[in-house]
Design a protein around this motif. Structure first.
Motif, PDB file in Angstrom:
ATOM      1  N   ASP A  89      21.843  68.102  16.918  1.00  0.00           N
ATOM      2  CA  ASP A  89      21.791  68.246  15.464  1.00  0.00           C
ATOM      3  C   ASP A  89      21.302  69.640  15.075  1.00  0.00           C
ATOM      4  O   ASP A  89      21.889  70.309  14.210  1.00  0.00           O
ATOM      5  CB  ASP A  89      20.879  67.172  14.865  1.00  0.00           C
ATOM      6  CG  ASP A  89      19.471  67.190  15.457  1.00  0.00           C
ATOM      7  OD1 ASP A  89      19.321  67.464  16.667  1.00  0.00           O
ATOM      8  OD2 ASP A  89      18.505  66.924  14.718  1.00  0.00           O
ATOM      9  N   ASP A 522      29.126  58.100   5.277  1.00  0.00           N
ATOM     10  CA  ASP A 522      29.030  58.862   4.037  1.00  0.00           C
ATOM     11  C   ASP A 522      29.626  58.004   2.913  1.00  0.00           C
ATOM     12  O   ASP A 522      30.845  57.907   2.770  1.00  0.00           O
ATOM     13  CB  ASP A 522      29.789  60.189   4.179  1.00  0.00           C
ATOM     14  CG  ASP A 522      29.739  61.042   2.920  1.00  0.00           C
ATOM     15  OD1 ASP A 522      29.245  60.550   1.884  1.00  0.00           O
ATOM     16  OD2 ASP A 522      30.208  62.191   2.967  1.00  0.00           O
ATOM     17  N   PHE A 529      28.286  61.067   9.135  1.00  0.00           N
ATOM     18  CA  PHE A 529      27.403  62.212   9.350  1.00  0.00           C
ATOM     19  C   PHE A 529      26.971  62.252  10.814  1.00  0.00           C
ATOM     20  O   PHE A 529      26.958  61.224  11.499  1.00  0.00           O
ATOM     21  CB  PHE A 529      26.152  62.096   8.476  1.00  0.00           C
ATOM     22  CG  PHE A 529      26.405  62.300   7.009  1.00  0.00           C
ATOM     23  CD1 PHE A 529      26.732  63.557   6.519  1.00  0.00           C
ATOM     24  CD2 PHE A 529      26.299  61.237   6.116  1.00  0.00           C
ATOM     25  CE1 PHE A 529      26.955  63.755   5.159  1.00  0.00           C
ATOM     26  CE2 PHE A 529      26.527  61.422   4.762  1.00  0.00           C
ATOM     27  CZ  PHE A 529      26.859  62.685   4.283  1.00  0.00           C
ATOM     28  N   THR A 531      23.922  62.907  11.784  1.00  0.00           N
ATOM     29  CA  THR A 531      22.553  62.388  11.889  1.00  0.00           C
ATOM     30  C   THR A 531      22.392  61.160  10.999  1.00  0.00           C
ATOM     31  O   THR A 531      23.074  61.028   9.979  1.00  0.00           O
ATOM     32  CB  THR A 531      21.533  63.461  11.451  1.00  0.00           C
ATOM     33  OG1 THR A 531      21.940  63.990  10.184  1.00  0.00           O
ATOM     34  CG2 THR A 531      21.457  64.592  12.464  1.00  0.00           C
ATOM     35  N   ASP A 533      20.656  58.389   8.284  1.00  0.00           N
ATOM     36  CA  ASP A 533      20.139  58.612   6.931  1.00  0.00           C
ATOM     37  C   ASP A 533      18.618  58.692   6.859  1.00  0.00           C
ATOM     38  O   ASP A 533      18.066  59.169   5.873  1.00  0.00           O
ATOM     39  CB  ASP A 533      20.652  57.521   5.975  1.00  0.00           C
ATOM     40  CG  ASP A 533      20.367  56.107   6.483  1.00  0.00           C
ATOM     41  OD1 ASP A 533      19.699  55.954   7.527  1.00  0.00           O
ATOM     42  OD2 ASP A 533      20.829  55.144   5.838  1.00  0.00           O
ATOM     43  N   THR A 536      15.453  63.643   8.480  1.00  0.00           N
ATOM     44  CA  THR A 536      15.455  64.719   7.474  1.00  0.00           C
ATOM     45  C   THR A 536      15.015  66.072   8.026  1.00  0.00           C
ATOM     46  O   THR A 536      14.544  66.922   7.288  1.00  0.00           O
ATOM     47  CB  THR A 536      14.514  64.337   6.315  1.00  0.00           C
ATOM     48  OG1 THR A 536      13.215  64.049   6.872  1.00  0.00           O
ATOM     49  CG2 THR A 536      15.012  63.127   5.555  1.00  0.00           C
ATOM     50  N   ARG A 541      23.047  67.738   6.301  1.00  0.00           N
ATOM     51  CA  ARG A 541      23.628  66.696   7.167  1.00  0.00           C
ATOM     52  C   ARG A 541      25.092  67.057   7.395  1.00  0.00           C
ATOM     53  O   ARG A 541      25.899  67.066   6.468  1.00  0.00           O
ATOM     54  CB  ARG A 541      23.545  65.317   6.506  1.00  0.00           C
ATOM     55  CG  ARG A 541      22.214  64.628   6.663  1.00  0.00           C
ATOM     56  CD  ARG A 541      22.262  63.260   6.001  1.00  0.00           C
ATOM     57  NE  ARG A 541      22.655  62.206   6.912  1.00  0.00           N
ATOM     58  CZ  ARG A 541      23.009  60.987   6.541  1.00  0.00           C
ATOM     59  NH1 ARG A 541      23.072  60.679   5.264  1.00  0.00           N
ATOM     60  NH2 ARG A 541      23.343  60.082   7.444  1.00  0.00           N
TER      61      ARG A 541
END
Length: 692
Positions: A89, A522, A529, A531, A533, A536, A541
């Motif tokens: 990520d 999404d 996405f 990553t 939800d 953060t 994202r």
């Protein structure tokens, strides 16, 4: 004087540990580093790489082991080291920054950013000293330090503008029509970039991209274009005979530095072995070439011998370098060959493997001969046997004796580093490939290997509430699972179900697919996405669909969801798969050949699938299953009714045995034919037609 380790010594990642004795005061990615940067008002120097990356090693030796560079970094920056394989990520976001700022990317990735993770400089490998008007790392760091102190507003504006642009780009969605015409254009584009002399696509450096070959197989299956088959045959043959293949210890190197597949970049990655195992298995099904079958068996031998952990999962990679030199472990001087082989064997090896006194391995930067040899075979075994006046069988026997001698000698050398991280996503690909190959070749042991890896991940790389974790090392599972972990592992479990018809694996598929939809989907624009939800840590994202070295998480997810929806007659899953393709339709339509795995998923919608439901009363179905397993039937899905499957699938209730015998229901695109109890007739119907 004994070197003191920095805080990376406490990390599990082999890549981070490689930098544990640098004089640079490295931090791992985490709150401690960002807090320090804010408190001390310093920019962050972020360096991203991986353990088997050659230029990462070069930059470490030149700069990160250099006291002067270390002093600058330690005094004026907060230096952070990231293993891209542990944190894809972090890598994906900052790689998109690098590509936006410079037009290129690669590793090592060098980012300089604010304490709020907003980047304002990006590059890749940077030498310590500048040359040809390009600044070196030393001058760059000192210039940035000065700007940070004297003209910070400019830096902060650049950073905020860049992050905002990337956030907006991630929200932008354009739609286009995709359908059968897109499939044909994908083939046309691959055909135009195909290298008819040496196989593969494009020029040097040349990557295997097995998903392109998997697409071509399906294209031939649907449309009977002989050219698709020829492209598969030439590419698989030339890669296997080239230096990109390890003729002594088996397995494939990362890529070829030339267009002829001769001189490789020597690292060996788990994901390449998995995807190539798929490609050679399907290649054998389509072409029945013994060479492809041999390659499949050899890849599995390499995986078992050199990549399998004692716990039953698979390690990540082997380095390209040993003793500080790229390819030293894999290449041979003439003197070394003379010591190992008798004169007759040496004479044969020279002819077959294109060896010479001055060596055929060129130093990549200078193109100067190194006196070392890469083993590669420029001709078919048939041609070589004819030239040597011996039978092909005798040639292969002699070469196997030579190989064993070279292997035993090579095992005594200093080996490259093996990266012993266990990654959920790459294990997912390997589970998928071993399940498929084991099914095709009737090798129960390979399916058992896939089971072992799947069971390891299910037991050790999940939280109590079923969420996947990304990395396991030395007893520690860490980092939330990313999209690729779910997509590839679900694919692996689906292939394992198709190989075993053990409903527990399909149960796990549905549990994981539900988690993936809940946390990665999404809701606004469709697609997944990278990553979840609840995560953060990164400013944006990201959503990716481009199929690079391996297929993207979104293209594999679309493929999984379409197959799963049709397999268990749950149309909501297929809708998610279709919506995923629609979400990226503009990218797919504009460059189909860069999205061949998405096209593989699209093909299932355009040309249809066949679903075979087995309602057993005894074990007689096993014979039909074994026959079907051997066939190349990329549109076939098999479901075996049992109590667990009845709960998972919505329309099995009315599918009952006829006359108390094992009964087969063959369906096409949700429409079923009348039940059949004669397995030979079922086989005939299934093999009848490419288009569903």
């Amino acid at each position: 004087m004994e070197k003191k380790p920095n805080r990376l010594i406490k990390e599990k990642s082999p890549y981070l540990r490689q930098h544990a004795y640098n004089p640079v005061d490295w931090y791992p990615w985490g709150e401690e580093a960002f807090k320090k940067a804010k408190e001390e008002d310093k920019p962050i120097f972020l360096s991203i790489g991986y353990s088997t990356c050659h230029w990462c090693h070069v930059m470490e030796k030149e700069s990160f082991e250099d006291p002067e560079i270390a002093e600058i970094l330690n005094n004026y920056f907060v230096p952070i080291k990231v293993d891209r394989e542990e944190r894809p990520d972090v890598d994906a976001f900052y790689m998109s920054v690098c590509q936006a700022m410079t037009g290129t990317g690669g590793w090592p990735l060098t980012i300089i950013m604010t304490p709020d993770k907003e980047p304002f400089f990006a590059g890749t490998y940077i030498p310590k000293e500048g040359m040809f008007g390009r600044p070196g790392l030393r001058d760059l760091l000192l210039t940035i330090r000065e700007l940070w102190e004297k003209d910070r507003t400019k830096i902060l504006n650049t950073a905020k503008h860049l992050v905002k642009a990337l956030q907006e780009a991630s929200r932008e969605t354009q739609k286009a029509q995709i359908g059968e015409e897109t499939i044909h254009r994908a083939f046309s584009e691959l055909f135009s970039s195909y290298d008819e002399h040496f196989g593969g696509f494009g020029s040097a450096p040349k990557f295997p991209t097995p998903h392109n070959l998997m697409f071509l197989g399906r294209y031939y299956y649907r449309y009977k274009r002989e050219q698709a088959l020829k492209m598969i045959e030439k590419t698989l043959t030339n890669m296997r005979m080239g230096g990109i293949y390890d003729h002594v210890g088996f397995g494939f190197h990362r890529y070829s530095t030339d267009r002829e597949w001769i001189l490789p970049h020597f690292e060996k990655m788990l994901y390449d072995q998995a995807m190539l195992l798929f490609a050679y298995t399907e290649g054998y099904q389509l072409l029945k070439k013994d060479l492809f079958k041999q390659t499949v068996y050899e890849i599995v031998d390499f995986l078992k011998r050199d990549m399998l952990s004692p716990e039953g999962a698979f390690y990540s990679a082997w380095d390209a370098d040993s003793e500080g030199e790229e390819g030293k472990f894999y290449t041979w001087s003439f003197e070394e060959l003379k010591e190992v082989l008798d004169p007759e064997e040496l004479e044969l090896a020279v002819k077959v493997f294109n060896l010479s006194q001055e060596g055929n391995y060129l130093e990549e930067a200078t193109k100067v001969k190194t006196g070392r040899n890469v083993l590669y075979i420029g001709k078919s075994y048939e041609e070589l046997a004819k030239e040597l006046g011996i039978s092909e069988k005798e040639l292969k026997e002699k070469l196997e004796r030579i190989r064993k001698k070279l292997f035993e000698a090579r095992e005594k050398r200093v080996k490259p580093l093996r990266d012993e991280k266990i990654l959920t996503d790459w294990n997912g690909l390997t589970i998928a490939a071993l399940s498929y190959a084991g099914k095709v070749f009737g090798e129960k042991e390979w399916i058992d290997l896939a089971k072992g890896a799947a069971d390891f991940v299910l037991k050790n790389m999940r939280t109590e509430n079923g969420l996947l974790l990304h990395r396991y090392m030395e007893g520690e599972a860490k980092y939330w699972g990313f999209l690729e972990d779910y997509a590839y592992f679900i694919w692996g479990l689906m292939e394992l179900y198709e190989a075993t018809l053990d409903s527990k694996y399909l149960e796990e598929v549905i549990k994981l697919q539900e988690i993936q939809i809940k946390h990665f989907w999404d809701k606004e624009n469709g697609g997944f996405f990278q990553t979840p939800d609840f995560f953060t840590e990164i400013p944006v994202r990201k959503k990716e669909v481009y199929d690079g070295a391996i297929p993207s998480g979104n293209s594999v997810s679309a493929y999984n969801l379409i197959r799963l929806g049709r397999l268990i007659s749950r149309s909501e899953y297929e809708k998610y798969g279709t919506k995923t393709l629609e979400a990226f339709s503009w990218e797919i339509a504009n460059f189909p050949s860069a999205h061949t795995f998405s096209i593989i998923a699209l093909d299932l919608i355009v040309n249809g699938t066949k679903e075979l439901v087995i309602v057993p009363t005894d074990d007689s179905w096993r014979n039909l299953k074994a026959q079907l397993d051997k066939e190349y039937l990329p549109d076939l899905l098999i479901l075996k009714k049992d109590k667990v499957i009845e709960k998972l699938s919505e329309n099995l209730e009315q599918m009952k045995p006829v006359e108390g015998k094992t009964t087969y229901y063959l369906c096409r695109n949700y429409t079923c034919e009348s039940p059949q109890i004669q397995s030979d007739k079922v086989l005939e119907r299934i093999k009848g037609k490419g288009k569903g």
